[in-house]
Design a protein around this motif. Structure first.
Motif, PDB file in Angstrom:
ATOM      1  N   THR A 235       0.832  -1.206   0.000  1.00 25.16           N
ATOM      2  CA  THR A 235       0.000   0.000   0.000  1.00 25.16           C
ATOM      3  C   THR A 235       0.862   1.249   0.000  1.00 25.16           C
ATOM      4  N   ALA A 236       1.961   1.223   0.733  1.00 26.97           N
ATOM      5  CA  ALA A 236       2.879   2.369   0.729  1.00 26.97           C
ATOM      6  C   ALA A 236       3.458   2.590  -0.669  1.00 26.97           C
ATOM      7  N   LEU A 237       3.832   1.516  -1.355  1.00 29.96           N
ATOM      8  CA  LEU A 237       4.339   1.637  -2.722  1.00 29.96           C
ATOM      9  C   LEU A 237       3.249   2.136  -3.659  1.00 29.96           C
ATOM     10  N   LEU A 238       2.025   1.648  -3.454  1.00 29.46           N
ATOM     11  CA  LEU A 238       0.900   2.107  -4.273  1.00 29.46           C
ATOM     12  C   LEU A 238       0.668   3.605  -4.091  1.00 29.46           C
ATOM     13  N   CYS A 239       0.817   4.088  -2.867  1.00 31.28           N
ATOM     14  CA  CYS A 239       0.653   5.531  -2.624  1.00 31.28           C
ATOM     15  C   CYS A 239       1.676   6.329  -3.418  1.00 31.28           C
ATOM     16  N   ARG A 288       1.938  13.332  -1.403  1.00 24.61           N
ATOM     17  CA  ARG A 288       3.344  12.905  -1.421  1.00 24.61           C
ATOM     18  C   ARG A 288       3.910  12.843  -0.001  1.00 24.61           C
ATOM     19  N   SER A 289       3.589  13.834   0.811  1.00 25.44           N
ATOM     20  CA  SER A 289       4.074  13.839   2.191  1.00 25.44           C
ATOM     21  C   SER A 289       3.557  12.629   2.960  1.00 25.44           C
ATOM     22  N   MET A 290       2.284  12.321   2.777  1.00 18.64           N
ATOM     23  CA  MET A 290       1.712  11.167   3.462  1.00 18.64           C
ATOM     24  C   MET A 290       2.290   9.858   2.934  1.00 18.64           C
ATOM     25  N   ALA A 291       2.586   9.810   1.645  1.00 15.76           N
ATOM     26  CA  ALA A 291       3.190   8.600   1.076  1.00 15.76           C
ATOM     27  C   ALA A 291       4.581   8.361   1.659  1.00 15.76           C
ATOM     28  N   ILE A 292       5.346   9.436   1.842  1.00 17.10           N
ATOM     29  CA  ILE A 292       6.674   9.310   2.445  1.00 17.10           C
ATOM     30  C   ILE A 292       6.565   8.810   3.879  1.00 17.10           C
ATOM     31  N   LEU A 293       5.608   9.338   4.625  1.00 24.19           N
ATOM     32  CA  LEU A 293       5.403   8.881   6.000  1.00 24.19           C
ATOM     33  C   LEU A 293       5.069   7.395   6.028  1.00 24.19           C
ATOM     34  N   ALA A 318      -2.369   7.564   5.136  1.00 28.54           N
ATOM     35  CA  ALA A 318      -1.864   7.881   3.801  1.00 28.54           C
ATOM     36  C   ALA A 318      -2.841   7.432   2.724  1.00 28.54           C
ATOM     37  N   LYS A 319      -3.430   6.257   2.879  1.00 24.50           N
ATOM     38  CA  LYS A 319      -4.346   5.747   1.864  1.00 24.50           C
ATOM     39  C   LYS A 319      -5.613   6.585   1.791  1.00 24.50           C
ATOM     40  N   VAL A 320      -6.095   7.061   2.936  1.00 24.40           N
ATOM     41  CA  VAL A 320      -7.259   7.944   2.929  1.00 24.40           C
ATOM     42  C   VAL A 320      -6.947   9.222   2.153  1.00 24.40           C
ATOM     43  N   THR A 356      -8.347   6.032 -10.312  1.00 23.02           N
ATOM     44  CA  THR A 356      -9.569   5.447  -9.763  1.00 23.02           C
ATOM     45  C   THR A 356      -9.294   4.065  -9.193  1.00 23.02           C
ATOM     46  N   MET A 357      -8.514   3.276  -9.916  1.00 24.68           N
ATOM     47  CA  MET A 357      -8.157   1.937  -9.429  1.00 24.68           C
ATOM     48  C   MET A 357      -7.272   2.004  -8.196  1.00 24.68           C
ATOM     49  N   LEU A 358      -6.282   2.885  -8.206  1.00 25.17           N
ATOM     50  CA  LEU A 358      -5.374   2.998  -7.071  1.00 25.17           C
ATOM     51  C   LEU A 358      -6.109   3.446  -5.810  1.00 25.17           C
TER      52      LEU A 358
END
Length: 376
Positions: A235-239, A288-293, A318-320, A356-358
């Protein structure tokens, strides 16, 4: 927290962007999507040469011992190009599960091939009618002498039509377990499909599939924690991939508004559209900031209950944010392109589908809001 990529991460991402720009343009991607396999063997081989398939694998298994942070910049580049080859599913899911739970013999049989690009894996865990549930129930494995008999079904297994080996979750009397399954084995039936964003997937059925004792990954009943950890890692990589797709959507929309004229002037000069573009940019940077976290949390080695809850909170938060930002950015990009934004000929329409898929994969905003509240 440092929000800048290291020199090595930036160099890898730039090398990947250069390759994708030359060999994975929009028309080339469309040809790959509509090919018989839906993926390019030469592109996959180049990914392996660049080390993308090995970065997150342990050094003793032929990898580089990196983590999600090391892959973030590369995943952003893949998001910008809308790459359909299942890199995330091989590296972030199936490969990670084998590395974390497999015996020395199992890792030696699967991971060096994954690292050098000669073997592709897929993780089958979603079950019909159970939405995002990660605990296996409809798929079961029962002991049969020294081996096992596998029955059940999995749905929307991304990369399954391309995989040489399947990693399948199943309920055993001891609890959730993982098994190595040959997709060509007797009793395995696949119904291939293409997702709305161009990736190849399949629904799988297992009817009396006989597995040897060496097919069990780890211990019987001990797989759920590893499954949850791998899904958080993926999920982190998907973000990060979603951030790359959003960045392309923002840049493409900005360029379009600078060239599209109305009333004799570029529509980028209209203040109301400027406000909308700024909002798209802000949402992308926040995402991007949330994805890094999230990436920094899944790279932690502490497996204590408190650390696991913190990892889950960061990933769900991050996913939200990614889901909300993906919806806003993709919709605004299409609207600001006008009717052209909905056409097959415009990459922005394909970016809309990917975002949309992600936003839905590994749990939508509602799913992760509920998990965030549960672990807080």
């Amino acid at each position: 927290m440092d929000f800048n990529y290291s020199d090595e991460q930036q160099q890898l991402a730039e090398s990947l962007r250069k390759f994708l720009g030359a060999q994975y343009g929009f028309d080339q991607r469309k040809a790959i999507v509509h090919s018989a396999s839906g993926a390019s063997d030469s592109v996959w081989a180049t990914f392996a040469e660049m080390g993308l398939t090995a970065i997150a694998l342990p050094e003793e298994d032929g990898g580089f011992g990196g983590g999600a942070v090391d892959l973030m910049a590369a995943m952003e580049a893949c998001g910008e190009a809308l790459v359909v080859e299942p890199l995330l599913d091989n590296v972030g899911l199936a490969g990670r599960l084998v590395a974390r739970t497999g015996s020395a013999a199992q890792r030696a049989a699967l991971l060096p091939g994954l690292a050098d690009g000669t073997r592709r894996l897929a993780f089958a865990y979603l079950e019909p009618g159970r939405r995002y549930a990660a605990d296996p129930q409809a798929t079961t494995a029962k002991r049969d002498g020294d081996g096992w008999v596998l029955n059940g079904a999995k749905t929307v297994v991304i990369g399954a039509p391309l995989a040489h080996t399947l990693i399948v979750s199943a309920a055993t009397p001891e609890g959730a377990s993982l098994f190595i399954v040959d997709p060509a084995a007797t009793g395995v039936a696949a119904s291939p499909c293409r997702t709305v964003d161009g990736q190849r997937a399949a629904d799988l059925r297992f009817e009396g599939v006989r597995l040897g004792a060496d097919a069990l990954l780890g211990t019987a009943g001990g797989a759920q924690a590893a499954i949850d950890e791998a899904l958080d890692f993926a999920t982190a990589l998907l973000c990060a991939e979603a951030v790359g797709a959003m960045r392309y959507a923002v840049d493409a929309t900005l360029e379009y508004t600078k060239t599209r004229k109305q009333f004799g002037v570029a529509i980028a000069s209209f203040q109301v559209l400027q406000h909308r573009m700024v909002e798209m940019h802000i949402h992308t940077e926040q995402a991007r900031s949330m994805a890094i976290l999230a990436a920094s949390r899944v790279d932690g080695t502490d497996a204590s209950p408190a650390a696991v809850r913190e990892r889950q909170r960061a990933v769900s938060a991050a996913k939200v944010k990614i889901a909300d930002a993906a919806r806003l950015v993709s919709q605004e990009a299409v609207q600001l392109h006008g009717g052209m934004g909905m056409t097959e000929e415009m990459k922005v329409s394909h970016t809309f589908r990917r975002l949309t898929m992600l936003a839905q994969r590994f749990g939508d905003a509602d799913h992760h809001l509920a998990r965030f509240a549960r672990v807080s």
